[in-house]
Write a protein that holds these residues in place. Structure first.
Motif, PDB file in Angstrom:
ATOM      1  N   LYS A 436       0.880  -1.144  -0.094  1.00  0.00           N
ATOM      2  CA  LYS A 436       0.023   0.051  -0.077  1.00  0.00           C
ATOM      3  C   LYS A 436       0.873   1.226  -0.151  1.00  0.00           C
ATOM      4  O   LYS A 436       1.747   1.445   0.947  1.00  0.00           O
ATOM      5  N   VAL A 437       0.763   2.048  -1.088  1.00  0.00           N
ATOM      6  CA  VAL A 437       1.615   3.083  -1.188  1.00  0.00           C
ATOM      7  C   VAL A 437       0.870   4.549  -1.369  1.00  0.00           C
ATOM      8  O   VAL A 437      -0.394   4.557  -1.828  1.00  0.00           O
ATOM      9  N   GLU A 438       1.797   5.564  -1.128  1.00  0.00           N
ATOM     10  CA  GLU A 438       1.412   6.881  -1.539  1.00  0.00           C
ATOM     11  C   GLU A 438       2.413   7.736  -1.851  1.00  0.00           C
ATOM     12  O   GLU A 438       3.373   7.103  -1.945  1.00  0.00           O
ATOM     13  N   GLU A 439       1.961   9.064  -2.778  1.00  0.00           N
ATOM     14  CA  GLU A 439       2.894   9.574  -3.170  1.00  0.00           C
ATOM     15  C   GLU A 439       3.905  10.430  -2.328  1.00  0.00           C
ATOM     16  O   GLU A 439       3.380  10.571  -1.223  1.00  0.00           O
ATOM     17  N   PRO A 440       5.361  10.456  -2.343  1.00  0.00           N
ATOM     18  CA  PRO A 440       5.979   9.960  -3.533  1.00  0.00           C
ATOM     19  C   PRO A 440       6.292   8.403  -3.497  1.00  0.00           C
ATOM     20  O   PRO A 440       6.685   8.132  -2.477  1.00  0.00           O
ATOM     21  N   PHE A 441       6.101   7.638  -4.654  1.00  0.00           N
ATOM     22  CA  PHE A 441       6.613   6.373  -4.561  1.00  0.00           C
ATOM     23  C   PHE A 441       7.143   5.778  -5.968  1.00  0.00           C
ATOM     24  O   PHE A 441       6.742   6.181  -6.975  1.00  0.00           O
ATOM     25  N   ASP A 442       8.434   5.244  -5.946  1.00  0.00           N
ATOM     26  CA  ASP A 442       9.111   4.912  -6.982  1.00  0.00           C
ATOM     27  C   ASP A 442       8.849   3.380  -7.322  1.00  0.00           C
ATOM     28  O   ASP A 442       9.495   2.722  -6.885  1.00  0.00           O
ATOM     29  N   ILE A 443       8.055   3.025  -8.219  1.00  0.00           N
ATOM     30  CA  ILE A 443       7.629   1.787  -8.423  1.00  0.00           C
ATOM     31  C   ILE A 443       8.721   0.985  -9.141  1.00  0.00           C
ATOM     32  O   ILE A 443       9.063  -0.240  -8.820  1.00  0.00           O
ATOM     33  N   GLU A 444       9.733   1.522  -9.876  1.00  0.00           N
ATOM     34  CA  GLU A 444      10.686   0.802 -10.630  1.00  0.00           C
ATOM     35  C   GLU A 444      11.938   0.472  -9.436  1.00  0.00           C
ATOM     36  O   GLU A 444      12.329  -0.606  -9.750  1.00  0.00           O
TER      37      GLU A 444
END
Length: 452
Positions: A436-444
């Motif tokens: 579970k993520v929120e900004e800022p999040f670097d998916i790569e």
């Protein structure tokens, strides 16, 4: 990362939505007409009408989770196929029935075709994680549309086709859905991780101990209890108020259309203020107010019409917002289990609402049903005061290379150290990571971490 659906995802979204929508249309179609057009059946009584209206709910509730698990083992399409065939058989049993009891049996057989979890799982198999919410939104909109159309089309079609004709029509629609499954729905080349889309029984206790999820399970139970109880009493009350059964669409259609307009400010407020709680409570008050208006209508058609508008405004908002809240509040990796309990609660509410509503009508008449539903809403309202607004996070499922429990703990710590990561669940058996993520999040960056 693409911002739009690719051709396969678009095809999956609309074909699976049509399968789901056709089936739900067949289930909903009978609700506004059975109490009136079923009076020629042997053994007819309001109590049996309630059992027939809600009868699909019991078998759906019992088989929804097992059907999802079987789809994990034997494949999505075989389970969907068997479910639609059972639905067709149930429709034919009800169409040829000469007693209300056999109609109830047919409705229960319709419910045994519990394909919802398998359809949603196949939709997940065919879509990328970042595009999955869009596909689920398309399917959800078709469910809402099928409910709206069925309320308007039911009385109109029943006047020309009769009750048997409606059941034959549902059999034809389910046959069309079967053709769509095998002719148009793409074949999955992968399977989405189980925890994301299919219930895992070993995690049910964890879900039931979550006070926020439990509030939502109670909510969907109460909402569908009220809906099925209402349609035992409302069609008869409308006839008693002077509107012929063939003209009920004149009440339902304007009420539905205006309700979508009236619920729009609640949706806008919820999105802009990031506040789901207050519009939710307001919608509950609208439900309670509508039931009190119906109870005091005294055969006044205008009051019943206004009450129906208020009811649909509250009902449609709650029906649309509850799945979103479940998705946002469920722990990472447990969305399938949370939705399994939620769906079971929904169908159990339909069953008990229909059966208890029929008994209430027999003893106390339509006013008694409306007052009982208002009282239930008040009891439901009290625990909902503790509902919390979910954090503005989104769920992501990723492939992961996990060697051992120790490795999983190390990976989880590294992921939680990444900016924007709020929650992590790693499942070794599935080689999957739920975030579970929120900004800022670097998916790569997260993908590189999980791949190494």
């Amino acid at each position: 990362m693409s911002n739009g659906l690719n051709p396969t995802e678009r095809r999956a979204a609309f074909t699976l939505a049509s399968v789901y929508g056709l089936r739900m249309f067949g289930l909903f179609l009978i609700m506004p007409v059975l109490a009136i057009y079923g009076q020629h059946l042997d053994g007819f009584s309001p109590m049996w009408v309630g059992l027939a209206i809600g009868g699909y709910g019991l078998t759906q509730a019992l088989l929804q989770i097992p059907a999802g698990m079987l789809s994990d083992k034997y494949g999505r399409k075989p389970v969907i196929t068997v479910g639609l065939i059972l639905f067709i058989i149930g429709s034919l049993v009800a169409a040829t029935a000469d007693s209300i009891q056999m109609v109830t049996v047919g409705r229960a057989l319709q419910g045994m075709g519990a394909v919802a979890s398998a359809v949603l799982a196949l939709a997940s198999d065919l879509t990328r994680e970042e595009q999955r919410p869009k596909v689920m939104a398309v399917i959800g909109s078709f469910i809402g549309l099928s409910f709206a159309i069925s309320l308007v089309a039911g009385p109109t079609l029943a006047s020309s086709m009769g009750l048997s004709g409606l059941f034959y029509l549902t059999a034809v629609l389910a046959s069309a859905a079967l053709l769509v499954v095998h002719g148009l729905v793409p074949n999955a080349v992968r399977q989405a991780p189980t925890g994301d889309v299919v219930a895992v029984p070993t995690r049910f206790l964890k879900m039931l101990k979550n006070p926020q999820l439990l509030r939502l399970d109670i909510s969907i139970f109460a909402l569908h209890f009220i809906m099925c109880a209402l349609f035992v009493a409302l069609p008869i009350a409308v006839v008693d108020s002077g509107l012929a059964a063939t003209s009920h669409w004149k009440l339902y259609l304007p009420a539905l259309l205006l309700s979508f307009v009236l619920m729009a400010p609640m949706i806008i407020f919820s999105v802009r203020k990031q506040d789901s709680r207050r519009p939710f409570l307001m919608a509950m008050l609208l439900l309670m107010g509508s039931m009190l208006m119906m109870a005091s209508a005294h055969h006044n058609l205008w009051v019943l019409g206004a009450a129906t508008l208020v009811f649909f405004t509250g009902f449609n908002y709650l029906e649309a917002s509850l799945p979103t809240l479940i998705s946002r509040l469920s722990p990472a990796g447990d969305k399938g289990s949370a939705m399994g309990i939620y769906s079971t609660s929904q169908f159990m509410g339909a069953f008990f609402g229909g059966s208890i509503g029929g008994g209430m009508y027999t003893m106390f008449g339509a006013e008694g049903v409306f007052l009982a539903c208002a009282g239930l809403t008040l009891l439901w309202f009290m625990p909902m005061l503790g509902l919390k607004n979910p954090r503005s996070v989104k769920s992501i499922t990723m492939d992961a290379h996990i060697d051992s429990d120790a490795h999983a703990k190390t990976l989880a710590s590294q992921l939680l150290a990444q900016p924007g990561v709020a929650e992590v669940t790693l499942i070794i058996e599935q080689q999957a990571a739920y975030l579970k993520v929120e900004e800022p999040f670097d998916i790569e960056q997260a993908r590189q971490l999980l791949a190494n």
